[in-house]
Design a protein around this motif. Structure first.
Motif, PDB file in Angstrom:
ATOM      1  N   GLY A 162       2.057 -60.663 125.258  1.00 27.30           N
ATOM      2  CA  GLY A 162       2.540 -60.400 123.908  1.00 27.30           C
ATOM      3  C   GLY A 162       3.916 -60.971 123.656  1.00 27.30           C
ATOM      4  O   GLY A 162       4.219 -61.410 122.542  1.00 27.30           O
ATOM      5  N   ASP A 163       4.755 -60.977 124.680  1.00 26.68           N
ATOM      6  CA  ASP A 163       6.124 -61.480 124.549  1.00 26.68           C
ATOM      7  C   ASP A 163       6.339 -62.795 125.276  1.00 26.68           C
ATOM      8  O   ASP A 163       7.474 -63.227 125.453  1.00 26.68           O
ATOM      9  CB  ASP A 163       7.114 -60.436 125.087  1.00 26.68           C
ATOM     10  N   ALA A 185       9.322 -57.256 111.122  1.00 23.59           N
ATOM     11  CA  ALA A 185       9.830 -55.910 111.380  1.00 23.59           C
ATOM     12  C   ALA A 185       8.998 -55.210 112.440  1.00 23.59           C
ATOM     13  O   ALA A 185       7.792 -55.451 112.585  1.00 23.59           O
ATOM     14  CB  ALA A 185       9.815 -55.095 110.086  1.00 23.59           C
ATOM     15  N   VAL A 186       9.659 -54.321 113.189  1.00 25.14           N
ATOM     16  CA  VAL A 186       8.944 -53.436 114.108  1.00 25.14           C
ATOM     17  C   VAL A 186       8.539 -52.179 113.343  1.00 25.14           C
ATOM     18  O   VAL A 186       9.056 -51.892 112.258  1.00 25.14           O
ATOM     19  CB  VAL A 186       9.817 -53.068 115.321  1.00 25.14           C
ATOM     20  N   SER A 187       7.597 -51.419 113.903  1.00 30.91           N
ATOM     21  CA  SER A 187       7.145 -50.202 113.238  1.00 30.91           C
ATOM     22  C   SER A 187       7.078 -49.060 114.239  1.00 30.91           C
ATOM     23  O   SER A 187       7.027 -49.285 115.454  1.00 30.91           O
ATOM     24  CB  SER A 187       5.775 -50.401 112.582  1.00 30.91           C
ATOM     25  N   GLY A 188       7.075 -47.823 113.720  1.00 31.15           N
ATOM     26  CA  GLY A 188       7.003 -46.641 114.572  1.00 31.15           C
ATOM     27  C   GLY A 188       5.935 -45.677 114.107  1.00 31.15           C
ATOM     28  O   GLY A 188       6.265 -44.609 113.563  1.00 31.15           O
ATOM     29  N   PRO A 189       4.652 -46.005 114.299  1.00 35.40           N
ATOM     30  CA  PRO A 189       3.595 -45.070 113.898  1.00 35.40           C
ATOM     31  C   PRO A 189       3.693 -43.759 114.667  1.00 35.40           C
ATOM     32  O   PRO A 189       4.069 -43.747 115.848  1.00 35.40           O
ATOM     33  CB  PRO A 189       2.305 -45.820 114.257  1.00 35.40           C
ATOM     34  N   VAL A 294       5.976 -53.562 118.319  1.00 34.10           N
ATOM     35  CA  VAL A 294       6.544 -54.903 118.160  1.00 34.10           C
ATOM     36  C   VAL A 294       5.505 -55.822 117.539  1.00 34.10           C
ATOM     37  O   VAL A 294       4.421 -56.011 118.088  1.00 34.10           O
ATOM     38  CB  VAL A 294       7.008 -55.475 119.511  1.00 34.10           C
ATOM     39  N   ARG A 295       5.824 -56.410 116.413  1.00 34.99           N
ATOM     40  CA  ARG A 295       4.902 -57.345 115.767  1.00 34.99           C
ATOM     41  C   ARG A 295       5.113 -58.775 116.228  1.00 34.99           C
ATOM     42  O   ARG A 295       4.193 -59.579 116.204  1.00 34.99           O
ATOM     43  CB  ARG A 295       5.060 -57.278 114.240  1.00 34.99           C
TER      44      ARG A 295
END
Length: 402
Positions: A162-163, A185-189, A294-295
């Motif tokens: 992924g990275d 942007a990153v997200s925090g579900p 992380v997108r």
């Protein structure tokens, strides 16, 4: 004259998310001896590390779910069904896209089982720490795990981290973010427990409550539509994707800020639900992800970069090895995703050269590190597509074509 060391494995896969699992299974089905290395204590990628409880990319857009991904991914879905998850296509009321709802503990166990049944060796709590290579081939990786370091020799390798961690160690020059260096942007579900299931979730009440919170709260919400939410299968919890955060760079300092902000915001947002939204009077924060979602991070060089034009025209290709069917979903502006539909028949072919490293003969990519420009990347990064590109990378790496 030095001799080539005998290989310990035919294919070594770095990363145990959807792309890595797909690669390991694809290679194993062709008879290869396969090692899968994962830094966490479980497999699953974003589905288990980041609370992204939806497989996206399995189906095309449209009024009915048209399947775009099958193959080894179906083996995973069969294991999930055996554990009680329906895995039926679910149309998101927010985006109208077709997804498969997940429960992370079932995902962890299902992936363990399907890889064991195919004879794949799995090493958890293990990272790739170094590589040895010639001018045009990888020879071995040094693995760092709980028992120290050891060198493992392979015939072929797949970077499904992924990275682009494996590609980076080989010395390949990687692009960070889009063509201008900007990261999505990153997200925090989060998972919210304690909801009264007899009370329908009131989106209007959530929107109004968050509008009030934004006037005085520490973590203003960029998503003004109440976010994306569904019910977690088997648990009755609410899965809520509401927090987005800009990521300036890939430094530990930036990730630390994002992680801490997501946790603080999660507690605030659940408190808002508890105080102001009917049915959530006894709500509590059940879980944040083990890490932020992380997108986008690094893009290693591939022999071909899939383009936004390829997707918008639904380009078909004779060298296609997987299908991209998820819409172009750009999160460059936190909380303001922009969607563009795939053209043509509702999917575009992903050619093999997107999966092959530029400059190394025996390194392939799987998942969100395959070759793609910024527009195409916003589609191919999802987990359903990652299973498909992973399977293709694994089968090619095992020899004899895809």
């Amino acid at each position: 004259m030095s001799r080539k060391p005998e290989a310990d494995y035919d294919v070594i896969v770095a990363g145990g998310g959807a792309g890595g699992v797909g690669a390991a299974l694809g290679a194993a089905q062709k008879g290869a001896k396969v090692l899968l290395v994962e830094k966490y204590g479980f497999l699953g990628g974003a589905a288990t590390t980041s609370n992204v409880l939806a497989y996206c990319g399995f189906f095309q857009q449209g009024p009915e779910p048209v399947k775009a991904v099958g193959g080894v991914a179906d083996l995973v879905l069969d294991e999930l069904r055996a554990l009680g998850l329906p895995c039926d296509p679910f149309r998101s009321p927010t985006t109208s896209n077709w997804i498969i709802l997940l429960e992370p503990e079932a995902v962890k166990l299902a992936l363990d089982r399907v890889l064991q049944s195919h004879g794949v060796d799995v090493l958890l709590h293990t990272r790739v720490a170094a590589v040895t290579r010639t001018a045009d081939r990888l020879e071995s990786v040094t693995l760092a795990g709980m028992d120290g370091r050891r060198r493992v020799v392979g015939e072929a390798f797949v970077d499904a981290t992924g990275d682009a961690n494996l590609a980076l160690l080989t010395g390949l020059a990687c692009r960070t973010g889009n063509e201008a260096g900007q990261l999505q942007a990153v997200s925090g579900p989060i998972r919210v427990g304690g909801r009264n299931p007899s009370v329908p979730i009131d989106r209007k009440a959530i929107i109004a409550a968050l509008e009030d919170y934004n006037k005085v709260g520490d973590w203003p919400v960029a998503r003004t539509d109440g976010g994306i939410y569904t019910e977690v299968p088997q648990t009755g919890e609410m899965w809520w994707m509401i927090f987005d955060h800009p990521l300036e760079d890939l430094s530990s300092k930036s990730f630390t800020r994002a992680e801490q902000a997501s946790r603080a915001a999660a507690h605030d947002y659940v408190n808002v639900l508890r105080k102001h939204v009917p049915g959530f009077e006894n709500a509590y924060l059940a879980q944040t992800g083990p890490q932020i979602g992380v997108r986008e991070s690094r893009h290693p060089p591939a022999r071909y970069e899939l383009t936004g034009e390829d997707l918008l025209t639904g380009r078909r290709r004779p060298d296609g090895v997987a299908r991209a069917a998820w819409p172009i979903e750009d999160h460059s502006v936190p909380g303001k995703p922009v969607y563009r539909s795939i053209g043509g028949e509702g999917f575009a072919d992903i050619p093999l050269d997107c999966l092959r490293a530029k400059g190394l003969e025996n390194l392939c990519y799987a998942g969100r590190v395959i070759g793609a420009d910024s527009a195409a990347y916003a589609s191919i990064r999802v987990m359903g597509t990652a299973f498909a590109t992973g399977e293709a990378a694994g089968r090619f790496s095992a020899g004899g074509g895809v």
